[in-house]
Design an enzyme around this catalytic site. Structure first.
Site, mmCIF file in Angstrom:
data_model
loop_
_atom_site.group_PDB
_atom_site.id
_atom_site.type_symbol
_atom_site.label_atom_id
_atom_site.label_comp_id
_atom_site.label_asym_id
_atom_site.label_seq_id
_atom_site.Cartn_x
_atom_site.Cartn_y
_atom_site.Cartn_z
ATOM 1 N N LYS A 169 0.828 -1.211 0.000
ATOM 2 C CA LYS A 169 0.000 0.000 0.000
ATOM 3 C C LYS A 169 0.865 1.266 0.000
ATOM 4 O O LYS A 169 0.625 2.185 -0.782
ATOM 5 C CB LYS A 169 -0.952 -0.011 1.209
ATOM 6 C CG LYS A 169 -2.076 -1.026 1.047
ATOM 7 C CD LYS A 169 -2.889 -1.238 2.320
ATOM 8 C CE LYS A 169 -3.950 -2.317 2.087
ATOM 9 N NZ LYS A 169 -4.718 -2.666 3.303
ATOM 10 N N GLN A 186 -4.528 -0.995 9.562
ATOM 11 C CA GLN A 186 -4.643 -2.334 8.992
ATOM 12 C C GLN A 186 -5.364 -3.278 9.960
ATOM 13 O O GLN A 186 -5.057 -3.327 11.155
ATOM 14 C CB GLN A 186 -3.240 -2.868 8.651
ATOM 15 C CG GLN A 186 -3.223 -4.201 7.942
ATOM 16 C CD GLN A 186 -3.835 -4.163 6.536
ATOM 17 O OE1 GLN A 186 -3.845 -3.122 5.878
ATOM 18 N NE2 GLN A 186 -4.351 -5.287 6.087
ATOM 19 N N ASP A 220 -10.517 3.994 4.233
ATOM 20 C CA ASP A 220 -11.073 2.642 4.245
ATOM 21 C C ASP A 220 -12.595 2.664 4.211
ATOM 22 O O ASP A 220 -13.224 1.623 3.986
ATOM 23 C CB ASP A 220 -10.659 1.928 5.546
ATOM 24 C CG ASP A 220 -9.567 0.898 5.341
ATOM 25 O OD1 ASP A 220 -9.499 0.325 4.243
ATOM 26 O OD2 ASP A 220 -8.797 0.676 6.296
#
Ligand code: GUN
Length: 295
Positions: free
Chosen positions: A53, A97, A120
């Site tokens: 990422k 994460q 997200d």
């Protein structure tokens, strides 16, 4: 004949678009979009994902920052990290994460991220905005990355999705639930199936669009797939291969799906690359929105 949906190529096209738009934003006096990824502990798969990422962010002309916290970190320390990133003007997107270690209150952490930096789309405010959207989804809404990538692949493969029966196997907050909301907004008839669903194979067989997102290697067998169905395989499972080496397989028995599915995403090279490309797109959207707000 089953068509293979090339998620890697689609992700490449989206990343190219992001690169061009980052250049346009900066040329117009806007900021270099900044993405901060927070990893707690050393979950092996997560380590690989967060590295990808931040590297991809850099490759797209953004500033990527990885914040690695030790496995012993508590909820309050993660909250303090998030609070600092919320205040940091160089950071436009924050991703924590998942999964977080059990000790950590994940809901509190996700709820503490500034919704404008929530690349997200997991903050309750953004979840609520998605689920209460009527008609078109606003283009500046930060959508969860994997479902957003799934919708792009489906619309590229099928065009208008309206009226089609979509079955989503899996009810996670990361994929199943938000994807069901997006499919509904695209006028699909949506079934969310899961491990407790009765006649799971029969439900799947009735799908024109079948999405497997359960994390169970090759759960969906060939004869679960209706003839001509479009199949997205979200699973990324590491299993032992016949040669003793480990290999990645999806949630769908890919070889068995040949000749039954109309089109299917492979693993790897299907949905996975789209997730990262959509994260970059979300970071750009967040940076552009802040530039517009602040002038
Ligand atoms: N773990 C697996 N998928 C995701 C994702 O899309 N976002 C985050 N933050 N963690 C994940």
């Amino acid at each position: 004949m089953t068509r293979i949906i090339d998620g890697k190529a689609a992700a490449g096209r989206l990343r190219d678009k992001v690169v061009r738009e980052v250049q346009d934003l900066v040329a117009a006096g806007g900021p270099v979009p900044g993405l901060a990824v927070v990893l707690v502990g050393r979950h092996p798969a997560s380590l690989a994902y967060v590295g990808t990422k931040t590297k991809m962010a850099e490759a797209a002309g953004m500033a990527g920052r990885l914040i690695e916290l030790p496995d012993t970190t508590g909820t309050e320390e993660v909250l303090a990290t998030v609070a600092a990133l919320n205040e940091d003007q160089g950071v436009h997107g924050i991703l924590v994460q998942l999964p977080l270690p059990d000790r950590i209150d994940a809901a509190r952490v996700l709820g503490a991220i500034d919704p404008a930096k929530d690349v997200d789309g997991f903050h309750p405010l953004n979840v609520g905005r998605l689920f209460s959207a009527s008609g078109r989804i606003p283009s500046d809404l930060l959508l969860p990355c994997t479902p957003k990538g799934c919708m792009i692949l489906l619309e590229e493969a099928l065009g208008d999705l309206g009226g089609r029966h979509a079955v989503v196997v899996g009810r996670s907050n990361i994929v199943g639930k938000p994807l069901a909301a997006l499919l509904l907004a695209a006028n699909c008839t949506v079934t969310i199936a899961h491990s407790r669903s009765r006649d799971l194979s029969g439900l799947c067989r009735g799908a024109e669009i079948l999405v497997a997102a359960v994390g169970r290697p090759e759960l969906v067998r060939g004869d679960w797939i209706g003839h001509g169905a479009t199949v997205l395989d979200v699973g990324i499972n590491r299993v032992a291969g016949e040669d003793g080496k480990s290999k990645l397989v999806g949630d769908v028995a890919f070889a068995e799906a040949q000749g039954r599915a109309g089109a299917i995403t492979p693993v790897p090279g299907g949905v996975g690359p789209m997730t990262v490309a959509c994260l970059l797109d979300n970071t750009l959207i967040a940076a552009r929105a802040r530039h517009r707000r602040q002038g």
